[in-house]
Design a protein around this motif. Structure first.
Motif, PDB file in Angstrom:
ATOM      1  N   PHE A 119       0.833  -1.204   0.000  1.00  0.00           N
ATOM      2  CA  PHE A 119       0.000   0.000   0.000  1.00  0.00           C
ATOM      3  C   PHE A 119       0.872   1.261   0.000  1.00  0.00           C
ATOM      4  N   MET A 145       1.413   4.063  -2.994  1.00  0.00           N
ATOM      5  CA  MET A 145       1.082   5.473  -2.741  1.00  0.00           C
ATOM      6  C   MET A 145       2.269   6.374  -3.070  1.00  0.00           C
ATOM      7  N   SER A 178      -2.990   4.264 -10.123  1.00  0.00           N
ATOM      8  CA  SER A 178      -4.366   4.481  -9.663  1.00  0.00           C
ATOM      9  C   SER A 178      -5.173   3.194  -9.763  1.00  0.00           C
ATOM     10  N   LEU A 182      -4.225   0.974  -6.888  1.00  0.00           N
ATOM     11  CA  LEU A 182      -4.665   1.470  -5.581  1.00  0.00           C
ATOM     12  C   LEU A 182      -6.180   1.390  -5.428  1.00  0.00           C
ATOM     13  N   PHE A 205      -7.002  -2.065  -4.641  1.00  0.00           N
ATOM     14  CA  PHE A 205      -6.000  -2.571  -3.691  1.00  0.00           C
ATOM     15  C   PHE A 205      -6.477  -3.850  -3.016  1.00  0.00           C
ATOM     16  N   GLY A 209     -11.904   2.241  -3.513  1.00  0.00           N
ATOM     17  CA  GLY A 209     -10.567   2.113  -2.946  1.00  0.00           C
ATOM     18  C   GLY A 209     -10.499   2.601  -1.505  1.00  0.00           C
ATOM     19  N   VAL A 220      -6.400   6.590  -0.376  1.00  0.00           N
ATOM     20  CA  VAL A 220      -6.241   6.641  -1.826  1.00  0.00           C
ATOM     21  C   VAL A 220      -7.154   7.707  -2.412  1.00  0.00           C
ATOM     22  N   LEU A 232      -5.906  10.886  -4.492  1.00  0.00           N
ATOM     23  CA  LEU A 232      -6.338  10.915  -5.882  1.00  0.00           C
ATOM     24  C   LEU A 232      -7.162  12.166  -6.191  1.00  0.00           C
TER      25      LEU A 232
END
Length: 619
Positions: A105, A109, A139, A142, A145, A227, A231, A235
């Motif tokens: 994770f 990121m 993206s 994530l 994920f 997500g 995230v 984002l």
């Protein structure tokens, strides 16, 4: 320019990418993941400050006519530290949550943040394409994920395919830039030939609209809410969605040079701000409301790019980054605590956790446009440029601004609503979407407080005298500024609407609840025809191409079989007959070789006699 400044720019994009890649590939380092991740993010923030102050540019040869180049100009100097700061705060928040694969994770990121920084500093189209691709891939990873959940993976795939479809415009733009002869540097795009310049502008516009979740691509942002909350916070605030609006600010001279792209961009941004504002008002899930509001607020940034106010758009982008990161992290804290993000399950949360509640209140008031908080002034900086272009455009923007006050007011009412004691006892643990923990920890509280301060004060970027400094640093020309009357009108409208929402129930337009049916429309107009075409091509392949190949193969086998029979009967027989004749000749040649001397003398006499006879006969 010092070598230290150039090194800081390279490290700014390489360090988080390298650390993120190592973490993403690491399996047994859970104890050191958080310190390493936060250390890399903090060092990246320091490097971004150095780069913003020094304004370095670096380049390495990449292809004929274009370098892999990075530069920190006034616009990048404003945005890059924001990306780094939001990334650090979001990772601090994520440190307070438990993930099954923390290394993966945090690694993803950091890689996501690195791609955003690379996008912000890209000086050429090859660099931009490289960053654009990494950002899209990160993206996807994530959003999906939790890959064991089919719905979340489907959401990640929807977001990836939708944005990738729009990304094709960037490849078309790069090809047109090469054909136009103006070069692949972003600063040189307005200098290409007029015909190809239109293609470049159209391609970049489509790609940016897709990443910024503008109409007609907005629906992917709804699916992206599957997500993890950190995230969503990154984002929506400083990474992929924000970079779509940033790209249009970056190429504002190109939009102006075409004569049409600026107007189209402005109206598309205004339409998105208006319609997605209505979508946000209709939502009953906090993250869905915030997602729709992101598309609506980025609509103001897109408007700014089309209307020529780069400074106003940049200020709004920065203020929105702090505000939206704050609200998404607050939503994530409540989701972790209560196990729900539905508005009906969040009644009175600000009363139960006051620190997060008051911080989120600041963010919601800023989102509403309440003076003197940040988005109040930055919105009006954009609306002033819209008014100079068209009164109708200004009217649409003003209505969109009013809608932002409505959906922000909706959040405020839910957060501070008093819950009767008998209902409070049964609402202690909702656990509708995940298992709640029942507590908000320090890692979740600290970033929210810091972002609340930023959301309160960043509006100064759009107010005198700072507005002039920002304008000189990032703008390509003088843009109209909001008058005190315009600022007062928008502030009054926002305040009135929030008070009206507080006194009564907010109307929820049902037609906007499912995001204007955009995903369904995309399925009907794009996905189904594409699948049908694919099925038709598959049938053509099976029935025509495959059968043709099979027939050719069968004919080839028949020819080979006949050739084999001919080889066995004729060629092999001829070879065997020739070999037999050769053997017989050899046997005849061996017969005189008896080893007896008198026979050799006799053979010599016969040869001499024959020779004499031939000589006599020839004479």
């Amino acid at each position: 320019m010092s070598h230290l400044a150039q090194a800081s720019l390279w490290l700014l994009v390489i360090l988080p990418a390298a650390v993120g890649g190592l973490l993403a590939l690491t399996r047994r380092a859970d104890r050191v993941v958080v310190p390493v991740s936060l250390g890399a993010a903090a060092l990246t923030l320091a490097l971004s400050a150095v780069a913003a102050f020094q304004r370095p540019s670096v380049a390495v040869p990449f292809m004929a006519g274009a370098d892999f180049a990075l530069t920190v100009d006034g616009l990048a100097a404003l945005l890059v530290p924001v990306v780094a700061a939001v990334t650090l705060l979001v990772l601090v928040f994520a440190a307070g949550e438990r993930y099954r694969a923390p290394a993966r994770f945090h690694g993803l990121m950091l890689l996501f943040a690195s791609s955003a920084a690379l996008t912000a500093t890209a000086a050429t189209l090859p660099t931009l394409l490289f960053a654009w691709e990494i950002m899209g891939a990160a993206s996807y990873a994530l959003i999906g994920f939790w890959w064991r959940d089919d719905d979340r993976m489907s959401a990640g795939l929807t977001a990836f395919v939708t944005t990738r479809t729009a990304d094709l415009g960037l490849y078309v733009a790069a090809a047109a830039a090469l054909a136009g002869g103006g070069g692949l540097a972003l600063a040189d795009l307005p200098g290409g030939s007029m015909g190809w310049r239109h293609v470049v502008a159209a391609g970049i516009l489509v790609a940016a609209l897709g990443k910024a979740a503008q109409l007609p691509f907005s629906f992917w942002l709804s699916r992206a809410m599957a997500g993890p909350s950190p995230v969503s916070a990154l984002l929506h605030s400083a990474a992929m969605v924000a970079m779509g609006g940033y790209l249009l600010l970056r190429v504002e001279p190109l939009l102006v040079s075409t004569g049409w792209a600026g107007t189209v961009t402005t109206w598309l941004g205004a339409a998105t701000a208006l319609l997605l504002g209505a979508v946000a008002v209709a939502q009953r899930d906090l993250k869905q409301l915030l997602a729709a509001s992101t598309a609506a607020q980025l609509g103001f940034v897109v408007m700014a790019a089309g209307a020529g106010t780069v400074a106003g758009g940049a200020a709004h982008l920065v203020a929105h980054a702090a505000t939206k990161a704050l609200l998404f992290l607050a939503a994530g804290a409540w989701l972790t605590t209560l196990g729900t993000q539905r508005l009906t399950g969040l009644s009175g949360v600000a009363r139960r956790w006051p620190l997060v509640g008051w911080s989120a209140t600041v963010g919601a008031l800023a989102l509403a446009g309440i003076a003197p908080l940040s988005l109040w002034a930055t919105k009006d900086a954009v609306l002033a440029a819209a008014l100079a272009q068209s009164p109708w455009l200004y009217a649409v923007g003003l209505v969109a601004s009013a809608l932002s006050a409505a959906y922000a007011g909706k959040i405020l009412i839910v957060m501070w609503r008093r819950v009767p004691a008998q209902r409070r006892a049964g609402a202690e643990a909702h656990d509708e979407e995940e298992q709640g923990t029942g507590a908000v920890n320090l890692f979740q509280q600290l970033p929210v407080v810091v972002l609340a301060v930023a959301a309160a004060v960043l509006g100064v970027l759009a107010l005198p005298p700072v507005q002039g400094l920002v304008g000189r640093a990032v703008a390509t020309g003088e843009a109209p500024r909001a008058t005190p009357l315009e600022l007062g009108v928008s502030a009054a409208i926002a305040l009135v609407i929030v008070l009206v929402v507080a006194r009564g129930q907010v109307p929820e337009p049902r037609w906007a609840l499912r995001w204007l049916g955009l995903e369904k429309a995309a399925g009907l107009l794009v996905v189904r025809p594409t699948l049908r075409l694919a099925a038709a091509l598959a049938r053509f392949d099976d029935r025509v191409l495959d059968r043709g190949v099979e027939r050719v193969a069968a004919a080839t086998l028949r020819v080979a079989d006949r050739s084999a029979r001919a080889d066995d009967r004729w060629l092999d027989g001829a070879v065997e007959r020739f070999a037999g004749g050769t053997r017989r000749l050899g046997q005849l040649a061996r017969r005189p070789q008896t080893g007896q001397l008198h026979q050799y003398y006799l053979q010599a006499v016969v040869v001499v006699v024959v020779g004499v006879l031939l000589l006599v006969a020839l004479r």
